[in-house]
Design an enzyme around this catalytic site. Sequence first.
Site, short mmCIF file in Angstrom:
data_model
loop_
_atom_site.label_atom_id
_atom_site.label_comp_id
_atom_site.label_asym_id
_atom_site.label_seq_id
_atom_site.Cartn_x
_atom_site.Cartn_y
_atom_site.Cartn_z
CB SER A 1 20.24 50.42 -0.64
OG SER A 1 19.40 50.83 -1.70
CB SER B 1 20.59 52.21 -4.27
OG SER B 1 20.86 52.68 -2.98
CE LYS C 1 16.93 48.39 -2.92
NZ LYS C 1 17.55 49.67 -3.36
#
Length: 479
Positions: free
Chosen positions: A159, A183, A84
């Site tokens: 997310s 997330s 990420k």
Amino acid sequence: MESSLATLTITEAAKKLAAKEITSLELCRACLIEIEKNNKSLNAYLEVFADVEEQAKAADARRAQDEREGNVSHPLLGIPVATKDNILIEGRHASSASKMLENYVASFDATVITKLKAAGVVFMGRTNMDEFAMGGSTENSAYGPTKNPFDHTRVAGGSSGGSAAALASGMALGTFGSDTGGSIREPASFCGLVGLKPTYGAVSRSGVMAMGSSLDQIGPFGRTVEDTELLFDTIRGKDALDGTSIDAGFYPKREPTKKIGVPRHLLANGVDQDVLAAFEESLKVLQSQGYVAVDIELPSAGLALAIYYIIMPAESSTNLARFDGVRYGLSIKGETLAEDYAKSRGAGFGPEVRRRIMLGTYVLSSGYYDAYYGKATLAREKLRKEYADVLATVDAVAVPTVPTPAFAIGEKAADPLSMYLADIFTVTANLTGNPAISVPMGTVVRGDKTLPVGIQFTAAHGDEDTLFKLGKIATGESK
Ligand code: GLN
């Protein structure tokens, strides 16, 4: 995704690499082909690293050297993974999908990256996310939403949506995200993957951009529970750079009860009927293996969302104070220092980040601190105790990870509250620090599309082993 090397599980690929049936270069090239085919439409990667083939060749050379020296290679050696965009890799861009950090280059490796480098993985690129990890759909990225590989009109979740979509579409064999309120687990549920939020402290937070420091954990996505376990084992452990980190043996081992707690009172409203039906089917699989599903009460669980949406913005607003236009990232000059701050922060942060900074500043302000932050902290303690009491009597608590399958792009974007509601079952584990996993529990149909949904298990602190065991049974990986 056609069947190719890019669709292998890590375990399968590691076997083939060890048997010299394939090379890391071939494996990474297969993922690069999928990236070429899919990334434009899915927007899972913000950047694909230019040196993927070089890294793969280096991994192949290291394997040859291991063989010459009689060393056993790490099972992740040469495996293509993606991380990420809020996890720092030295010398590479890391933007948290924000305009604020568009040109920021990391000056050190996150501890998880150091560990992955030691294992010899190939870093494919950095994946899209909600800006500063604030959101549940990746629509809050400053660089456009990530789409769901199962239906391009729907979100991949968030997310860590980019990490989920990249793995689900063959653009990597394993990926990493961060989980502050769901997330990792929510996008895992929306993309048919396994996603783990480890026990608070199990994985070092050094080098992950902080959102809510008492809630954040880095964790893996895998195509199987076995892969997820391997990725977790590689990144876990105490770290001198994170005072909250703990070793694997920190919490005492527990005796299994063979009971799964189901808080039926939480499922009565708001869960889609077919999601509930898939959940019951998944429970039946566990029951067929000797587990008993027992009703449990978690009286404060209904408050979890309210507690989370006070504590998280309080911590986020504090953490984001460092982006002042002076020390990091975007800098826009005004007439005065105060104007520098206002201009830089106004232009650098998107609407959701600004909303949370305002909320957080409000609940921490004198006069409101006791009424909001203080109360939320007390309620969080109560929730933690309720979970500890329940988990003394059952192996895990099971709920659907999210009450619905992936929603349509744009459906909730204009209404932040409806977006927050999707987090109803995931935020609790972050508030209590317990480990929680989402594993696939089948599919539901929306229009002409078949969409995956996940079941979430939450276990006692330090008891990831139970999550892996239950996950493997639920998915049929083991009996
Ligand atoms: N969807 C949650 C939020 O918007 C969770 C975010 C996260 O885990 N980073 O805060």
